[in-house]
Design a protein around this motif. Sequence first.
Motif, short mmCIF file in Angstrom:
data_model
loop_
_atom_site.label_atom_id
_atom_site.label_comp_id
_atom_site.label_asym_id
_atom_site.label_seq_id
_atom_site.Cartn_x
_atom_site.Cartn_y
_atom_site.Cartn_z
N ILE A 26 0.80 -1.22 0.00
CA ILE A 26 0.00 0.00 0.00
C ILE A 26 0.84 1.27 0.00
CG2 ILE A 26 -2.05 -1.06 1.03
CD1 ILE A 26 -1.23 0.20 3.70
N VAL A 27 2.07 1.19 0.49
CA VAL A 27 2.87 2.43 0.54
C VAL A 27 3.56 2.74 -0.79
CG1 VAL A 27 3.28 2.35 3.02
CG2 VAL A 27 4.86 1.17 1.49
N TYR A 28 3.39 1.85 -1.76
CA TYR A 28 4.07 2.06 -3.04
C TYR A 28 3.16 2.67 -4.10
CZ TYR A 28 7.29 -0.88 -0.53
OH TYR A 28 8.12 -1.38 0.44
N ALA A 29 2.05 3.23 -3.66
CA ALA A 29 1.18 3.94 -4.60
C ALA A 29 1.72 5.36 -4.80
CB ALA A 29 -0.24 3.95 -4.05
N GLU A 30 0.94 6.19 -5.50
CA GLU A 30 1.43 7.54 -5.81
C GLU A 30 1.04 8.52 -4.70
OE1 GLU A 30 1.77 8.97 -9.89
OE2 GLU A 30 0.38 7.37 -10.39
N PHE A 31 1.94 8.67 -3.75
CA PHE A 31 1.69 9.57 -2.63
C PHE A 31 2.49 10.87 -2.79
CE2 PHE A 31 0.78 5.39 -0.81
CZ PHE A 31 -0.46 5.63 -0.23
N ILE A 32 1.91 11.92 -2.25
CA ILE A 32 2.63 13.18 -2.13
C ILE A 32 2.55 13.59 -0.66
CG2 ILE A 32 2.21 13.98 -4.48
CD1 ILE A 32 0.18 15.50 -1.70
N LYS A 33 3.44 14.49 -0.26
CA LYS A 33 3.36 14.97 1.13
C LYS A 33 2.45 16.19 1.16
CE LYS A 33 6.82 14.78 4.26
NZ LYS A 33 8.07 15.14 4.93
N GLY A 34 1.39 16.10 1.92
CA GLY A 34 0.44 17.21 2.02
C GLY A 34 0.96 18.31 2.92
N PRO A 35 0.26 19.45 2.95
CA PRO A 35 0.72 20.56 3.78
C PRO A 35 0.70 20.24 5.28
CG PRO A 35 -1.43 21.02 2.84
CD PRO A 35 -0.94 19.78 2.20
N ASP A 36 -0.02 19.20 5.67
CA ASP A 36 -0.02 18.79 7.08
C ASP A 36 1.08 17.77 7.38
OD1 ASP A 36 -1.05 16.73 5.60
OD2 ASP A 36 -2.76 16.32 6.90
N GLY A 37 1.92 17.51 6.39
CA GLY A 37 3.05 16.59 6.59
C GLY A 37 2.69 15.14 6.38
N LYS A 38 1.41 14.84 6.13
CA LYS A 38 1.03 13.45 5.92
C LYS A 38 1.14 13.09 4.44
CE LYS A 38 -2.19 12.76 9.72
NZ LYS A 38 -3.59 12.57 10.09
N MET A 39 1.41 11.81 4.22
CA MET A 39 1.45 11.31 2.85
C MET A 39 0.01 11.03 2.42
SD MET A 39 4.66 11.46 2.63
CE MET A 39 4.87 10.88 0.95
N ARG A 40 -0.33 11.52 1.22
CA ARG A 40 -1.67 11.32 0.68
C ARG A 40 -1.56 10.92 -0.78
NH1 ARG A 40 -5.64 14.44 3.12
NH2 ARG A 40 -4.88 15.11 5.13
N TYR A 41 -2.58 10.25 -1.28
CA TYR A 41 -2.61 9.96 -2.71
C TYR A 41 -2.63 11.29 -3.46
CZ TYR A 41 -4.01 5.10 -1.78
OH TYR A 41 -4.06 3.80 -1.36
N PHE A 42 -1.99 11.30 -4.62
CA PHE A 42 -2.02 12.46 -5.49
C PHE A 42 -3.48 12.88 -5.70
CE2 PHE A 42 -1.36 13.91 -10.09
CZ PHE A 42 -0.87 15.14 -9.71
N LYS A 43 -3.72 14.17 -5.57
CA LYS A 43 -5.11 14.67 -5.49
C LYS A 43 -6.05 14.15 -6.59
CE LYS A 43 -6.69 18.97 -3.62
NZ LYS A 43 -6.47 20.42 -3.56
N PRO A 44 -5.67 14.21 -7.86
CA PRO A 44 -6.60 13.71 -8.89
C PRO A 44 -6.99 12.25 -8.68
CG PRO A 44 -4.82 14.97 -9.90
CD PRO A 44 -4.45 14.77 -8.46
N LEU A 45 -6.08 11.47 -8.13
CA LEU A 45 -6.40 10.06 -7.89
C LEU A 45 -7.45 9.94 -6.79
CD1 LEU A 45 -2.80 8.50 -7.94
CD2 LEU A 45 -4.46 8.62 -9.80
N ARG A 46 -7.31 10.79 -5.75
CA ARG A 46 -8.31 10.77 -4.66
C ARG A 46 -9.67 11.20 -5.20
NH1 ARG A 46 -4.53 14.27 -1.82
NH2 ARG A 46 -6.16 15.69 -1.12
N ILE A 47 -9.65 12.29 -5.94
CA ILE A 47 -10.93 12.83 -6.45
C ILE A 47 -11.62 11.79 -7.31
CG2 ILE A 47 -11.94 14.57 -8.00
CD1 ILE A 47 -9.72 16.51 -6.96
N ASN A 48 -10.85 11.15 -8.17
CA ASN A 48 -11.43 10.16 -9.07
C ASN A 48 -12.09 9.03 -8.28
OD1 ASN A 48 -11.75 8.73 -11.66
ND2 ASN A 48 -10.24 7.33 -10.77
N LEU A 49 -11.39 8.52 -7.25
CA LEU A 49 -11.95 7.41 -6.47
C LEU A 49 -13.19 7.87 -5.69
CD1 LEU A 49 -11.73 4.47 -5.62
CD2 LEU A 49 -10.18 5.16 -3.79
N TYR A 50 -13.10 9.06 -5.08
CA TYR A 50 -14.26 9.58 -4.34
C TYR A 50 -15.48 9.68 -5.26
CZ TYR A 50 -11.21 11.13 -0.44
OH TYR A 50 -10.34 11.19 0.61
N ARG A 51 -15.27 10.24 -6.44
CA ARG A 51 -16.40 10.41 -7.37
C ARG A 51 -17.09 9.09 -7.67
NH1 ARG A 51 -13.73 14.32 -11.94
NH2 ARG A 51 -14.55 16.30 -11.20
N LYS A 52 -16.27 8.09 -7.96
CA LYS A 52 -16.83 6.77 -8.31
C LYS A 52 -17.61 6.20 -7.13
CE LYS A 52 -14.70 6.22 -12.42
NZ LYS A 52 -13.26 6.10 -12.55
#
Lengths: 338, 366
Positions: B285-311
């Motif tokens: 799970i840690v080998y997906a496309e993560f970026i470091k957010g402004p809160d210092g946490k690793m998150r999925y790249f935003k478009p990937l999150r949005i896409n999954l949420y939409r679906k």
Amino acid sequence: MDSKSSDGQPGSENSSPDSDSVAHADTVALTEINAKDATFRITTRRQVEDLLDTIQSLGLLHPPVLIEDSSGYSIVCGFRRIAACRQLGWKSITARIHKAGADRFEIARLAIADNALQRPLNLVETSRALNLLADTSPDQQQFKEAALSLGLPISPSVVPKAREICRLALPIQDGILSGTINMSMALELGKLDAAVATALVGFFIQLKVGLNKQRELLLLLTEIAKREDVSIQQLIAEKPLQNILQNTAIDRAVQRQNIRSYLRQRRYPAISKAEADYQKRVRQLNLGKQIQLVPPKNFEGTTYALTLHFENRQDLSNLNKRIEKILGHPALGEILKR
Amino acid sequence: MRISKLFINQQIADHPLARSIRARLDVPSEYVQNARQVHAAVASAPDPVQSGKEILYLTRNRGAFFKRCPGTRHYTCCDYQILHFGTFCYMDCTYCILQTYFHPPILEYFVNHEDLMAELDTVLAGKTVLRIGTGEFTDSLIWELWTDLSKLLIERFAAQQHAVLELKTKTTAIEKLQNLNHNRKTITAWSLNTSRIIRTEERATARLSARLKAAARCEKWGYPLAFHFDPLIIYDGCEQAYARVIESLFSHVSAENIAWISLGALRFVPSVKTVIQKRFPDSKIVYAEFIKGPDGKMRYFKPLRINLYRKIIACIRNHAPDVVVYLCMEDDEVWQKALGFKPDDIGGLPHMLDMSAARVCHLKPI
């Protein structure tokens, strides 16, 4: 030449037979010396060509040091000298010989001093020296004192790492000796399967990359391999990487950049695409050198920054006109729409 | 669950609850002066995190039992209150933040319920809508075997009209909730994920079907429900898999009893990555496309999150057009693109959840 004793000392000089620690000099047949026992070997140098002429013309100026073992003698000091003598066809040499029961700690210090006091030890030699000393010293205090006197590191944060080096796969040690990888990277590679580490050392040697780039490439390769259930060796052997590696027509720096780009795109396809799309649209905006558009970090936030570089009012006025044009450009809309 | 040893703080040795838990847990016990002795025992183990799951430390909470949800200013928080009665968990989810949140993490339970209930009385004395949960620093229901806290809390919440208690779990430990007078003021909530993620990343938790059956039983007993798709984990085929979970969810429970469904994509502090790599070398799970957010946490790249949420939202809407769906710790852009509105458009996320709680749990705030 049948044999030659050329240590500059009388061959019959003996030390007290009662003392295990004191060496005596004697002539020893080379067949009696076990060259494979590397217990006391510190040097990483194998070639002897630089010694052949001197030994042939002047003899052995410094007699090797041996210690008796069950089948003859093991070498304490003079691995290369003895190898050179063998290559010259000698049958015997004069050596200083320690009894089998000699103090191993003292013998170890002798072996290390013979190398360390002549020249700076490389990392692998330092590692061997520390291990030899640690394995023979009666306690930690004596280990530290001896290491200090021999110029070896004693820092508790360094010693365990340094000791690990000579236990690593030989290609990793060779990578250190060739100056391709440092201790930190060697230890990283040491955590991997030996075959994988070997492939990586070869990869780094071929690309001639520094430590930071090595770290980046290792991380990319490791994470791609884990995610895709392939080995790092397979990844390196795949056509796309090999095509770049074997393309001798391109400059090494370009080759390195191409490898990095390829791996980054494979590790982060969506992020790489977004970055490429962004760069393409910025190019369409034709901002020039005086205007910089900075996207939100990692495209996570929503705030863009525009930086203007100008020297006078006229400059600024010209930039203002450029900004007006940029505002109407469809590429800006595409960038902000995301 | 394998609790192999009980540590009891000397100061609460004679507390009735400590005695009761000791009697129910038939394992060796040791009295200690302070938590440091327990920490030392755990920290010296080869896997301190695993070791922390196998011991139980009974002590007194000297601090506040109520805390604010630890949100950050960069993302929208649901603003619920945490009732902190214990820490850590015997289940073993790869992504669990608690593995690095406490140093070292240990199963710890506060026995001074008298203080807890007094503080709860104070909190409930206000008359505004409150949403209170116990599933932030531990799983709400793993303690059911040894304690009766859920009963105590459920009955206390049943006796008032403006606050709801949310019990969030990955277990099926609901037996003791039956026949309690809950007055619909306790929401039983389940964290949901795909069967593959439950199997590979949520060790020792209940299977999806078991969680949904437990939810159905709680609905049958009159409890309002909530579901948390958190963390959503991206992998090949995940969209179809989450769609199947949603289909299964609505085949077990009815939408009108659901107070809310939250969605939160996988995020973790960087130190969790190291723990996952060490403790769960097979996890990807840690080998997906993560970026470091402004809160210092690793998150999925935003478009990937949005896409999954939409679906996932589209899928939920197919089954339950009116159920309240919210995003956990996302910004306005993600809300707008995934849900079609921003929290401020509807008075803020806390307001949205308060209204839903009022409707589903029949709150009557003054």
